[in-house]
Write a protein that holds these residues in place. Structure first.
Motif, PDB file in Angstrom:
ATOM      1  N   ASP A 192      30.272 -24.443  39.592  1.00 48.99           N
ATOM      2  CA  ASP A 192      29.836 -25.817  39.824  1.00 48.99           C
ATOM      3  C   ASP A 192      30.905 -26.737  39.251  1.00 48.99           C
TER       4      ASP A 192
ATOM      5  N   HIS B 249      28.782 -18.161  41.545  1.00 48.01           N
ATOM      6  CA  HIS B 249      29.416 -19.393  42.044  1.00 48.01           C
ATOM      7  C   HIS B 249      29.990 -20.196  40.886  1.00 48.01           C
TER       8      HIS B 249
ATOM      9  N   HIS C 114      29.570 -18.204  37.297  1.00 48.26           N
ATOM     10  CA  HIS C 114      28.327 -17.724  36.689  1.00 48.26           C
ATOM     11  C   HIS C 114      27.390 -17.161  37.743  1.00 48.26           C
TER      12      HIS C 114
HETATM   13 CO    CO Z   1      25.447 -23.036  38.999  1.00 51.47          CO
END
Ligand code: CO
Ligand code: SIN
Length: 383
Positions: free
Chosen positions: A129, A127, A192
């Motif tokens: 962020d 995912h 990551h």
């Molecule tokens: Co993350």
């Protein structure tokens, strides 16, 4: 902590720009809590906790929200799940102490320290962020793979409660197993994937938030709007006769644009809004306002008797000078004027004792902060 880099070097080369793997960032690191203690926090009311099961009963990548109970943990398989607990720095002082190592960054950028536990195979999927994050390995091992900077519109898996990337390709060499005390810094938007390699894998995520333009614009406009007189309006004094009464012409648009931009372009108001918005508490319910109004004279007496005040866990403070004599102290979304040394002391990490009384207006300000729940007397339960 930055692997031989100075804070200035890290900030100019890595912060918001590119990842950095730091082996032994915290040498001989001892995680301040163990998996059982983390599970205990996840069972408490008011603590934000999530459980991610890769092969859940309700489907793949099943997400459940706490508080959990012993039955939840008893039914979990031996692998492929993750427990995530937010804001552990608010509940465990030894975790909050880790933040001192990040004092080269503005504290008001901090979101919180999240801690995850995962048995072997546990992950939350690949995912991105929108946060700057320092992923510190607390105990056990986690394998981290990075997939480079990802476009905003990268496709994500459908039909699940997590934002997992539909495609994830590991960039050459960006594949490491982190041991306790190792830390990986990631800028926002960097793909990551971290997978637990042991049955004691705890990872601490020290996350730094940045306000988004969409939220900032609406929030600042609201703040300003509350203070503007209703007489401040679009004005077309001196305009020529309308060529077509139904047309919104360029001059009309330009007048409106000027009104909006000139009204918004108010640095003093912007600073006041910014301090308030960046100190809004993450969990408003965590602040416990006092039931009775505090008498400033009692604050003075208590401090003179040697009592000490503490910033409440979860409270956010910041300050800004207005001029040489005045400053604004921002605390939990509010602002108060006071002398700069008082603002600096309250917002910083210094002990809050009788020395504060050297500044004018201290007792009243401390009484107001006690009433709001931003401060507590040392030794007094904060709930
Ligand atoms: Co993350
Ligand atoms: C985790 O600790 O499992 C996830 C942390 C992250 O990727 O942001």
């Amino acid at each position: 902590m930055l692997g031989g880099l100075s804070a200035a070097e890290f900030l100019s080369d890595h912060w918001q720009r590119k990842p950095l793997l730091i082996r032994g960032a915290f040498p001989d690191f001892q995680c301040p809590l163990d998996p059982d203690e983390l599970a205990g926090l996840a069972c408490e009311e008011g603590i934000e906790a999530r459980l991610v099961e890769e092969h859940g009963k309700r489907g793949p990548w099943q997400v459940s929200h706490g508080p959990f109970d012993e039955r939840t943990f008893a039914r979990l398989p031996e692998r492929d799940w993750t427990l995530l607990v937010q804001a552990v720095d608010h509940y465990v002082p030894e975790v909050a102490e880790l933040l001192e190592a990040f004092d080269f960054l503005p504290r008001w950028r901090l979101d919180d320290i999240m801690i995850s536990y995962a048995p072997p195979g546990g992950s939350v999927g690949p995912h991105v962020d929108q946060y700057d994050v320092f992923l510190l390995q607390g105990s056990g091992q986690r394998r981290w793979q990075l997939g480079g900077k990802i476009a905003d519109d990268a496709s994500i898996l459908d039909g699940i409660d997590l934002r997992i990337l539909a495609r994830f390709e590991v960039e050459d060499g960006d594949d490491w197993v982190l041991e306790p005390g190792d830390m990986l810094y990631l800028p926002p938007g960097w793909a990551h994937h971290g997978v637990s390699q042991s049955d004691d894998c705890l990872t601490l995520s020290v996350g730094f938030r940045a306000p988004s333009a969409d939220e900032a614009i609406t929030s600042f406009a609201d703040y300003l709007g509350e203070q503007l007189p209703s007489s401040r309006r679009y004005s077309d004094a001196g305009m020529p006769p309308a060529a077509d009464p139904a047309e919104i012409d360029d001059d009309a648009v330009e007048r409106m644009r000027k009104l909006i931009l000139e009204t918004l372009d108010d640095p003093a108001q912007l600073a006041q809004w910014f301090g308030r918005v960046m100190t809004q508490p993450k969990y408003v319910d965590q602040l416990v306002p006092s039931e009775q109004t505090t008498d400033p004279n009692e604050v003075v007496a208590a401090l003179q008797e040697g009592e000490v005040l503490l910033r409440s866990p979860g409270s956010r403070f910041a300050w800004r000078a207005l001029n040489d004599e005045r400053a604004t102290l921002f605390a939990d979304g509010d602002g108060a004027e006071c002398p700069p040394p008082l603002a600096r002391a309250l917002a910083g990490g210094t002990p809050l004792d009788a020395k504060l009384l050297e500044n004018e207006g201290t007792a009243e300000l401390l009484a107001a902060l006690l009433d709001a729940g931003s401060l507590n007397w040392d030794g007094e339960p904060d709930e």
